[in-house]
Design a protein around this motif. Structure first.
Motif, PDB file in Angstrom:
ATOM      1  N   SER A   1      31.754  40.810  43.609  1.00 37.69           N
ATOM      2  CA  SER A   1      32.881  40.094  43.390  1.00 37.69           C
ATOM      3  C   SER A   1      33.177  40.271  42.006  1.00 37.69           C
ATOM      4  CB  SER A   1      32.611  38.655  43.815  1.00 37.69           C
ATOM      5  OG  SER A   1      32.502  38.498  45.019  1.00 37.69           O
ATOM      6  N   THR A   2      32.328  40.422  40.782  1.00 43.10           N
ATOM      7  CA  THR A   2      32.564  40.303  39.651  1.00 43.10           C
ATOM      8  C   THR A   2      33.101  41.878  39.371  1.00 43.10           C
ATOM      9  OG1 THR A   2      30.907  38.861  39.051  1.00 43.10           O
ATOM     10  CG2 THR A   2      31.515  40.336  37.217  1.00 43.10           C
TER      11      THR A   2
ATOM     12  N   LEU B   1      34.839  43.662  41.466  1.00 44.63           N
ATOM     13  CA  LEU B   1      36.155  43.858  41.616  1.00 44.63           C
ATOM     14  C   LEU B   1      37.169  42.918  40.867  1.00 44.63           C
ATOM     15  CD1 LEU B   1      35.275  43.629  45.616  1.00 44.63           C
ATOM     16  CD2 LEU B   1      36.504  45.454  44.361  1.00 44.63           C
ATOM     17  N   MET B   2      36.651  41.904  40.449  1.00 44.93           N
ATOM     18  CA  MET B   2      37.681  40.815  39.527  1.00 44.93           C
ATOM     19  C   MET B   2      37.719  41.531  38.369  1.00 44.93           C
ATOM     20  SD  MET B   2      36.623  37.151  37.996  1.00 44.93           S
ATOM     21  CE  MET B   2      35.577  37.738  36.882  1.00 44.93           C
TER      22      MET B   2
ATOM     23  N   ILE C   1      40.541  32.851  41.993  1.00 44.69           N
ATOM     24  CA  ILE C   1      40.946  34.030  42.311  1.00 44.69           C
ATOM     25  C   ILE C   1      42.184  34.049  43.033  1.00 44.69           C
ATOM     26  CG2 ILE C   1      40.214  35.917  43.872  1.00 44.69           C
ATOM     27  CD1 ILE C   1      38.584  35.666  41.379  1.00 44.69           C
TER      28      ILE C   1
ATOM     29  N   SER D   1      36.993  31.546  36.486  1.00 39.67           N
ATOM     30  CA  SER D   1      36.061  32.458  37.089  1.00 39.67           C
ATOM     31  C   SER D   1      34.545  32.899  36.377  1.00 39.67           C
ATOM     32  CB  SER D   1      36.691  33.610  37.489  1.00 39.67           C
ATOM     33  OG  SER D   1      37.813  33.236  38.202  1.00 39.67           O
TER      34      SER D   1
ATOM     35  N   GLY E   1      33.757  47.517  35.573  1.00 43.29           N
ATOM     36  CA  GLY E   1      34.877  47.224  36.171  1.00 43.29           C
ATOM     37  C   GLY E   1      36.360  47.334  35.314  1.00 43.29           C
TER      38      GLY E   1
ATOM     39  N   ALA F   1      38.117  40.532  45.758  1.00 40.94           N
ATOM     40  CA  ALA F   1      37.135  40.076  45.014  1.00 40.94           C
ATOM     41  C   ALA F   1      36.273  38.695  45.499  1.00 40.94           C
ATOM     42  CB  ALA F   1      37.375  39.829  43.567  1.00 40.94           C
TER      43      ALA F   1
END
Length: 421
Positions: free
Chosen positions: A14-15, A17-18, A78, A111, A142, A171
């Motif tokens: 998730s991190t 993608l964020m 998000i 986030s 990222g 994410a």
């Protein structure tokens, strides 16, 4: 170690993608602003809205998390990120973008807080450094990957904005579908700037200056790359070089500061930053390679100075003061990120792109000079009285201590006190 990494694999995805979406967004937005014919001052004001939202979130998000929990707030934040970038594509107007960028800053800060609070509960003192190294590398990869998506599209079209929204939405999936338990509710963060100044004037002033440095470059670096004639790919490479310099230099700088007076390291970083900034001013317009080499060296001190301030503040805190002191460091950093882009943008408007790097050189010089002045006022901490340095990504206050990317209290015994420095 492998078990620890396995337990946070979904969170790391998730991190990643964020941060990919964030790297794309933070490079795309200034490029589109310039394409609309907006002045550098206007771009810097829009960037300030982002930092205002970022700072506000550091205060508000802990309240939201205590009420409904980490996972729900992360999902909401998000979603706000996605909404902010999609609305930016639909309504390209200065005042609207002020609101959208403030919303994005609020969402990304919250986030970070949630991710780092989550990581805190999945690591031990034995593997903390290794796990957070993985986290820092994930953030770096990222961010760089997102920046390199910009040359694949046209900032004047909606395509890149929509792609950014899709990446932000993706994410959500790893964390939402993870079976790992959520972290415990966070304690209330407290801030006391007066106490911070009494304990460590250099951390007080240094945090403002560190925020001005990173806020100015983070908001206007993409504008600078365009102003010196780089295309989108060249600009992405320059931004990546600055990030890489900061990532690679943090731990060596931190380890040195653990062994000698941190203020000596602050002075050295400030002077090195002046030299690197002047080199960028002199050679940055000669081509991508020259600009990236200079940018790498600027980044090698631009980002680590925040962690130096946080570590010094922790060194000087009395038992029971750690939360208020570290909270003050973060708030002052946020104030710096708000003011830096406004001044840097105005100088770029008046002097051209070189105004940005001259401003960075000036801030580095003030940072070194103030650290040197404070050294003559108070003695430094002995090595065994210091907290351990931890590298920093983006300073966000976590639970009952400074964020996991800053110096951490590893037990309940507090931090040894001492004279303010």
């Amino acid at each position: 170690m492998l078990n620890s990494l396995a337990s946070i694999a979904a969170l790391m995805l998730s991190t990643l993608l964020m941060m990919t979406g964030l790297g794309l967004m933070n490079y795309l937005v200034p490029l589109r602003s310039l394409a609309e014919g907006w002045s550098t001052v206007t771009v810097s004001v829009i960037a300030t809205a982002y930092t205002l939202g970022f700072t506000l979130s550091c205060i508000v998000t802990p309240v939201l998390v205590r009420r409904v929990g980490h996972v729900r707030v992360f999902g909401a934040l998000i979603t706000l990120l996605t909404v902010s970038i999609l609305f930016s594509a639909l309504l390209v107007e200065v005042y609207a973008w002020l609101a959208f960028r403030a919303l994005a800053g609020f969402a990304i800060a919250g986030s970070y807080l949630i991710i780092e609070s989550w990581l805190n509960e999945r690591v031990t003192n034995d593997n903390r450094g290794a796990v957070f190294s993985v986290y820092m590398i994930t953030c770096l990869l990222g961010s760089i990957g997102g920046q390199y998506l910009v040359p694949l599209g046209d900032p004047n079209d909606m395509g890149l904005f929509v792609a950014c929204g899709i990446v932000f939405s993706l994410a959500l999936l790893p964390t939402m579908l993870s079976t790992a338990p959520s972290p415990a509710p966070i304690a209330e963060a407290r801030f006391d700037l007066v106490r911070l100044y009494r304990r460590s004037p250099i951390a007080f002033v240094g945090s403002l200056l560190a925020g001005a440095l990173s806020g100015t470059w983070g908001s206007l670096g993409g504008v600078y790359s365009q102003a010196i004639g780089m295309d989108a790919a060249g600009g992405a490479t320059l931004l990546a070089a600055v990030l890489a310099g900061g990532a690679l230099a943090q731990m060596p700088i931190g380890r040195i500061s653990d062994r000698i007076d941190r203020r000596l390291v602050m002075i050295a970083c400030g002077l090195f930053g002046v030299a690197a900034s002047l080199a960028m001013a002199a050679f940055g317009a000669l081509g991508v390679v020259a600009a990236c080499i200079a940018g790498f060296f600027v980044g090698s001190v631009l980002y680590p100075v925040y962690a130096l301030n946080a570590a010094h503040a922790a060194d000087m805190a009395e038992p029971g003061e750690y939360v208020t002191v570290s909270g003050g460091v973060m708030i002052l950093y946020g104030m710096g990120t708000v003011t830096g882009p406004l001044i840097g943008g105005s100088l770029m408007q008046a002097l051209g792109p070189v105004g940005l790097v001259w401003f960075l050189a000036f801030i580095f010089a003030v940072y070194a000079g103030y650290a040197a002045w404070r050294m003559g006022r108070r003695r430094g901490k002995a090595r065994d009285e210091k907290t351990d340095f931890q590298g920093a990504t983006i300073p966000v206050l976590g639970a009952d201590r400074v964020n996991a990317t800053g110096p951490l209290a590893d037990d309940d015994n507090g931090i040894p006190g001492g004279e303010p420095a």
